[in-house]
Design a protein around this motif. Structure first.
Motif, PDB file in Angstrom:
ATOM      1  N   ARG B  25       1.095  -1.431   0.004  1.00 13.16           N
ATOM      2  CA  ARG B  25      -0.085  -0.516  -0.377  1.00 13.16           C
ATOM      3  C   ARG B  25       1.107   1.232   0.057  1.00 13.16           C
ATOM      4  O   ARG B  25       0.307   2.455  -0.325  1.00 13.16           O
ATOM      5  CB  ARG B  25      -0.876  -0.255   1.425  1.00 13.16           C
ATOM      6  CG  ARG B  25      -1.771  -1.326   1.367  1.00 13.16           C
ATOM      7  CD  ARG B  25      -2.241  -0.825   2.639  1.00 13.16           C
ATOM      8  NE  ARG B  25      -1.087  -2.063   3.395  1.00 13.16           N
ATOM      9  CZ  ARG B  25      -1.891  -1.856   4.899  1.00 13.16           C
ATOM     10  NH1 ARG B  25      -3.000  -1.396   5.389  1.00 13.16           N
ATOM     11  NH2 ARG B  25      -0.907  -2.289   5.326  1.00 13.16           N
ATOM     12  N   MET B  28       0.765   2.531  -2.917  1.00 14.54           N
ATOM     13  CA  MET B  28       0.271   2.448  -4.422  1.00 14.54           C
ATOM     14  C   MET B  28      -0.223   4.340  -4.306  1.00 14.54           C
ATOM     15  O   MET B  28      -0.526   5.107  -2.720  1.00 14.54           O
ATOM     16  CB  MET B  28      -1.181   2.141  -3.906  1.00 14.54           C
ATOM     17  CG  MET B  28      -1.156   0.651  -3.814  1.00 14.54           C
ATOM     18  SD  MET B  28      -2.013  -0.361  -3.063  1.00 14.54           S
ATOM     19  CE  MET B  28      -3.692   0.117  -3.425  1.00 14.54           C
ATOM     20  N   LYS B  29      -0.658   4.748  -5.315  1.00 16.97           N
ATOM     21  CA  LYS B  29      -1.396   6.277  -5.438  1.00 16.97           C
ATOM     22  C   LYS B  29      -2.259   6.094  -4.912  1.00 16.97           C
ATOM     23  O   LYS B  29      -2.563   6.957  -4.101  1.00 16.97           O
ATOM     24  CB  LYS B  29      -0.823   6.634  -6.905  1.00 16.97           C
ATOM     25  CG  LYS B  29       0.558   7.492  -6.534  1.00 16.97           C
ATOM     26  CD  LYS B  29       0.654   7.429  -8.554  1.00 16.97           C
ATOM     27  CE  LYS B  29       2.242   7.097  -8.497  1.00 16.97           C
ATOM     28  NZ  LYS B  29       2.370   6.884  -9.792  1.00 16.97           N
ATOM     29  N   ASN B  30      -3.460   5.255  -5.632  1.00 11.11           N
ATOM     30  CA  ASN B  30      -4.774   5.064  -4.598  1.00 11.11           C
ATOM     31  C   ASN B  30      -4.286   4.321  -3.758  1.00 11.11           C
ATOM     32  O   ASN B  30      -4.697   2.853  -4.079  1.00 11.11           O
ATOM     33  CB  ASN B  30      -5.954   4.571  -5.673  1.00 11.11           C
ATOM     34  CG  ASN B  30      -5.811   5.879  -7.459  1.00 11.11           C
ATOM     35  OD1 ASN B  30      -5.678   7.074  -6.594  1.00 11.11           O
ATOM     36  ND2 ASN B  30      -5.681   4.972  -8.772  1.00 11.11           N
ATOM     37  N   LYS B  31      -5.342   5.064  -2.638  1.00 13.22           N
ATOM     38  CA  LYS B  31      -4.855   3.658  -1.517  1.00 13.22           C
ATOM     39  C   LYS B  31      -5.903   2.774  -1.567  1.00 13.22           C
ATOM     40  O   LYS B  31      -7.220   2.999  -2.008  1.00 13.22           O
ATOM     41  CB  LYS B  31      -4.816   4.309  -0.003  1.00 13.22           C
ATOM     42  CG  LYS B  31      -3.724   5.542  -0.283  1.00 13.22           C
ATOM     43  CD  LYS B  31      -2.480   4.799   0.006  1.00 13.22           C
ATOM     44  CE  LYS B  31      -0.638   5.511   0.187  1.00 13.22           C
ATOM     45  NZ  LYS B  31       0.184   4.998  -0.575  1.00 13.22           N
ATOM     46  N   ALA B  33      -9.507   1.563  -0.388  1.00 14.23           N
ATOM     47  CA  ALA B  33     -10.285   2.825   0.952  1.00 14.23           C
ATOM     48  C   ALA B  33     -10.971   1.821   2.744  1.00 14.23           C
ATOM     49  O   ALA B  33     -10.380   0.173   2.139  1.00 14.23           O
ATOM     50  CB  ALA B  33     -11.440   2.587   0.075  1.00 14.23           C
ATOM     51  N   ASP B  64      -1.079   3.033   5.647  1.00 20.95           N
ATOM     52  CA  ASP B  64      -0.905   2.311   3.912  1.00 20.95           C
ATOM     53  C   ASP B  64       0.311   3.205   3.611  1.00 20.95           C
ATOM     54  O   ASP B  64       0.530   3.853   2.623  1.00 20.95           O
ATOM     55  CB  ASP B  64      -1.765   2.556   3.407  1.00 20.95           C
ATOM     56  CG  ASP B  64      -2.747   4.515   3.750  1.00 20.95           C
ATOM     57  OD1 ASP B  64      -2.062   5.138   4.236  1.00 20.95           O
ATOM     58  OD2 ASP B  64      -3.562   4.791   3.434  1.00 20.95           O
ATOM     59  N   SER B 350      -9.618  -5.623  -0.513  1.00 23.09           N
ATOM     60  CA  SER B 350      -9.338  -4.170  -0.685  1.00 23.09           C
ATOM     61  C   SER B 350      -8.470  -3.555  -1.617  1.00 23.09           C
ATOM     62  O   SER B 350      -8.534  -2.472  -2.925  1.00 23.09           O
ATOM     63  CB  SER B 350      -9.766  -3.440   0.261  1.00 23.09           C
ATOM     64  OG  SER B 350     -10.556  -3.465   1.457  1.00 23.09           O
ATOM     65  N   THR B 351      -6.952  -4.247  -1.188  1.00 20.32           N
ATOM     66  CA  THR B 351      -5.484  -4.141  -1.524  1.00 20.32           C
ATOM     67  C   THR B 351      -5.453  -4.203  -3.071  1.00 20.32           C
ATOM     68  O   THR B 351      -5.678  -3.497  -4.001  1.00 20.32           O
ATOM     69  CB  THR B 351      -4.785  -4.118  -0.872  1.00 20.32           C
ATOM     70  OG1 THR B 351      -4.966  -3.891  -0.073  1.00 20.32           O
ATOM     71  CG2 THR B 351      -3.412  -3.559  -2.134  1.00 20.32           C
ATOM     72  N   GLN B 354      -8.449  -2.358  -5.613  1.00 16.99           N
ATOM     73  CA  GLN B 354      -7.943  -1.515  -5.722  1.00 16.99           C
ATOM     74  C   GLN B 354      -7.423  -1.671  -7.142  1.00 16.99           C
ATOM     75  O   GLN B 354      -7.096  -0.397  -7.905  1.00 16.99           O
ATOM     76  CB  GLN B 354      -7.216  -0.501  -4.999  1.00 16.99           C
ATOM     77  CG  GLN B 354      -7.359   1.147  -5.039  1.00 16.99           C
ATOM     78  CD  GLN B 354      -8.036   1.718  -5.248  1.00 16.99           C
ATOM     79  OE1 GLN B 354      -9.602   1.819  -4.644  1.00 16.99           O
ATOM     80  NE2 GLN B 354      -9.030   2.375  -6.684  1.00 16.99           N
ATOM     81  N   HIS B 357      -8.853  -2.309 -10.049  1.00 15.92           N
ATOM     82  CA  HIS B 357      -9.518  -1.535 -10.597  1.00 15.92           C
ATOM     83  C   HIS B 357      -8.621   0.052 -11.504  1.00 15.92           C
ATOM     84  O   HIS B 357      -9.343   0.356 -12.370  1.00 15.92           O
ATOM     85  CB  HIS B 357     -10.310  -0.699  -9.387  1.00 15.92           C
ATOM     86  CG  HIS B 357     -11.336   0.988  -9.703  1.00 15.92           C
ATOM     87  ND1 HIS B 357     -12.614  -0.074 -10.208  1.00 15.92           N
ATOM     88  CD2 HIS B 357     -11.370   1.893 -10.089  1.00 15.92           C
ATOM     89  CE1 HIS B 357     -13.042   1.534 -10.917  1.00 15.92           C
ATOM     90  NE2 HIS B 357     -12.149   2.270 -10.401  1.00 15.92           N
ATOM     91  N   ASP B 358      -7.724   0.140 -10.466  1.00 13.87           N
ATOM     92  CA  ASP B 358      -6.624   0.791 -11.834  1.00 13.87           C
ATOM     93  C   ASP B 358      -5.535  -0.073 -12.593  1.00 13.87           C
ATOM     94  O   ASP B 358      -5.274   1.006 -12.792  1.00 13.87           O
ATOM     95  CB  ASP B 358      -5.320   1.061 -11.149  1.00 13.87           C
ATOM     96  CG  ASP B 358      -6.185   2.009  -9.109  1.00 13.87           C
ATOM     97  OD1 ASP B 358      -7.376   2.520  -9.820  1.00 13.87           O
ATOM     98  OD2 ASP B 358      -5.443   2.813  -8.578  1.00 13.87           O
TER      99      ASP B 358
END
Lengths: 457, 457
Positions: B25, B28-31, B33, B64, B350-351, B354, B357-358
């Motif tokens: 994490r 990760m730029k987008n952590k 949620a 994170d 979740s990790t 994300q 999703h990215d």
């Protein structure tokens, strides 16, 4: 203290792995007695054995002078899939026992067959394949040997027919299923596929089978089907030869770290593991280069070494196989239900029997519940769930380590951890539920069985 | 060709083993949620989590930004009992497929729990012990996690209460028995030992239980018994952190031999194995230092990534646990009977969600019989009997290797072999007997389940 540098697990590199098996018999002054033909009671000739076993294996079986047999490259490649097996320094067990002893174990369970049996299975399958045979037959009781042979044959594309004692076939569906994964055909024994099976079934249609009967069926199929031979997972000299890989790897690993065991401990059923583990150490002892205390551990319910007789006897209960000179309880001896299926054998390897007879090793027997107590103690600190067979060695290793605690001696103990107990959980359940028997045969029972020994001299 | 020097199995030495876990994490730029409180739908605070999990684990869960967490010496010592795990070059599989691809797999099955679960179990048990707690509670379905936790607790002398889904408890007595070897108490769920269990039993005395119910019971006992906390084997950030040991070891071993994977493949249930395997590689990708094709493989019967929705959902079917933002099929989704019990989870870490999703990783789903076909093919040439879960990765690794055969590309493939199938032989039996289902949920079924998602924004 150079002591501190020894890792938890010693893995040899592929280059360090042995390139030849060691033939312990070459260094024995008193050679193991030859197999006898059950009909003539004369030593089995090479020709007689050729009909049952592959040619190369017969050669290995009869050769008691060549010290080393090169391991063919193909077998060495197969070994690399699951070997070298780790030599483990049991730091956690030592700490839990509070002993000054240094405990090592050679762990042979990190392969799908779950035991050391694969070491000989691949060798026997390889020679069969190399001779242009179509397949091999064998019997299996608990199923470890059958699984190992199935894996070896699946790898080489050799047909594998396993006769599995009917009660095991029904009680151990998982073992049977593993064999199917590897493409073996598994037949509950006795079966209508053989003359001997049909005869037994006619007499008693509800029989649950026996190892002796399964051997008879496997031998019948091998000798009556063109392109087939019979293979066996223990007792034979050839099997001890292949299993020497266990001891050789152990010795290379110990030598590398400058460690010399004082005591070497192994469980003993037919002797395949013990014979393999001790081979190079016993070799040094025979040549007068070093001394080791070597202990065979057997179940109190089936005490071939400790209460048997050193005599010629049939290798199978069916009395169709050759006779071997060995410590035996009599081929008619029926051990009480014991969960260490791999140790429920009335006899013992001729090689080990001769060594024991000559005072070169000790033997002791242990009770079943004590064995499971040791197994659980070991599992909780060393992680590995041991097979009941292997746990016989654990029990005695713990006892010896506790003696060191009393005396303060820093002895180095090496024992063989032959396999895992993943398919023995009914046994652990019986232990947890207090339903485990510790029956020990009476002197009368053993005398009765020994009274039936064949008359040979 | 330096290629030729790569051994069948690469074992790191103890000195080469990672001394810190890697927290993906942090890069990760987008952590991912945050978890939400199921009552307030506000992010769970450290204080709220402290009542459920150990303090140190809550810290790891919420952090994170810190890239590395030092592995305590005691955990590293425990790791040495079964780690480093081998990175295997699948020479035999490559030859059998006739592919120019180079296939590697990281094998996590050489320990009694039979899978990678032990990597996090010992960490969670250690922090509980270190905090002075008396014990931990958890649930288990197929039993791998429960076994791993039992082993860790048995080693540390920590009490371990496992709630095992009743149908598994009855159908998998062997798993239950292994947990007993390690001293855990195993309770079939639902049980009369908890309020939630009694309520369910009152309503339906014959229920066979569910994972959701077992979680609810374990959480109730943990939060109502002084000195106890609840632990979980997948999905959570802390679990992925501990499992990074898999990827870190793999990367060190590959770097040592100058090998760089083109494709990395792992099975995905809750994401613990996949997240651990890819961690350091994904880290390089996130930092723009290297590129890798990363593929998550899920069962077609439970396709969270490929047919689910990226949304906040309950982590458990009982809806008592926090909500996580993840790819989900809805917490009410009931996967059809599938033998890969470890992949029958409605949601996903979740990790990983994300990252997917990215667009940083791919996902694919495979049918059950295809998976078992691949498993058997693998077992016959590589020896190891794989777990059904792991075999999802094998299936896609074989597919990718066969694509290389068509194109002639010499790609390097790395996949995670999470565990062994010794306790999954009913599944292999169903496969052999042609009784295995390939049921795939309909669009309507998934839409119905997704229609029940909680309203969060």
């Amino acid at each position: 203290m150079s002591e501190m540098k020894i890792p938890y697990k010693i893995y040899l590199s592929e280059d360090e792995m042995p390139k030849a098996w060691y033939n312990l018999r070459a260094d024995m002054k008193n050679k193991p007695a030859p197999l006898l033909n059950p009909g003539t009671l004369q030593p089995m000739t090479r020709e007689e054995l050729d009909g049952v076993f592959c040619d190369e294996l017969v050669k290995q079986e009869l050769d008691d002078t060549t010290p080393y047999f090169e391991i063919p490259q193909e077998i060495r490649d197969f070994y690399k899939m699951y070997r070298p097996s780790p030599l483990v320094r049991a730091y956690c067990l030592e700490a839990a026992l509070g002993t000054p002893a240094k405990i090592y174990y050679k762990f042979e369970g990190n392969n799908t067959s779950g035991s050391h049996k694969l070491n000989s299975a691949i060798a026997q399958a390889y020679y069969a394949k190399n001779q242009g045979l179509k397949g091999v037959t064998t019997e299996t009781g608990a199923g470890q040997w059958g699984t190992a042979l199935s894996m070896a044959c699946g790898y080489l594309g050799l047909d594998c027919k396993v006769y599995m004692v009917k009660c095991s076939y029904e009680q151990k569906p998982f073992r049977r299923e593993v064999m199917r994964v590897y493409g073996a055909s598994v037949t509950p024994s006795p079966s209508p596929t053989t003359a001997v099976g049909r005869k037994i079934l006619e007499k008693d249609p509800n029989t649950t089978g026996s190892l002796g009967c399964a051997i008879s069926e496997a031998v019948e199929v091998a000798t009556s089907t063109p392109g087939y031979r019979y293979v066996l997972g223990s007792v034979l000299n050839q099997v001890l030869l292949h299993q020497s890989i266990i001891g050789l790897e152990s010795k290379i690993a110990m030598d590398k770290y400058g460690v010399k065991p004082d005591i070497i401990i192994g469980c003993a059923g037919g002797g395949s593991n013990l014979g393999g583990l001790i081979a190079p150490f016993m070799g040094e002892k025979l040549r007068g280069e070093a001394d080791y205390r070597i202990i065979a551990v057997e179940p109190a319910s089936c005490p071939s070494f400790t209460r048997g007789k050193f005599a010629y006897d049939f290798c199978d209960t069916g009395m169709v196989c050759p006779l071997a000179k060995m410590y035996t309880l009599g081929s008619g001896f029926i051990p009480s239900a014991n969960h260490a299926g791999g140790l429920r054998y009335h006899g013992m390897s001729s090689t080990l029997s001769q060594l024991y007879h000559d005072g070169l090793m000790e033997a002791t027997s242990v009770k079943q519940t004590d064995v499971f107590e040791a197994a659980e103690r070991f599992a909780r600190v060393e992680g590995i769930l041991p097979a009941p067979e292997s746990s016989h060695a654990i029990k005695v290793a713990i006892d010896e380590a506790l003696k060191c605690k009393e005396t303060g001696e820093e002895k180095t103990i090496l024992f063989g951890l032959t396999g895992t107990g993943y398919f023995d959980l009914y046994a652990y359940e019986a232990f947890h539920d207090g339903k485990m028997s510790d029956y020990i045969p009476t002197d009368e029972e053993i005398a009765r069985s020994l009274g039936q020994l064949p008359q040979v001299d």
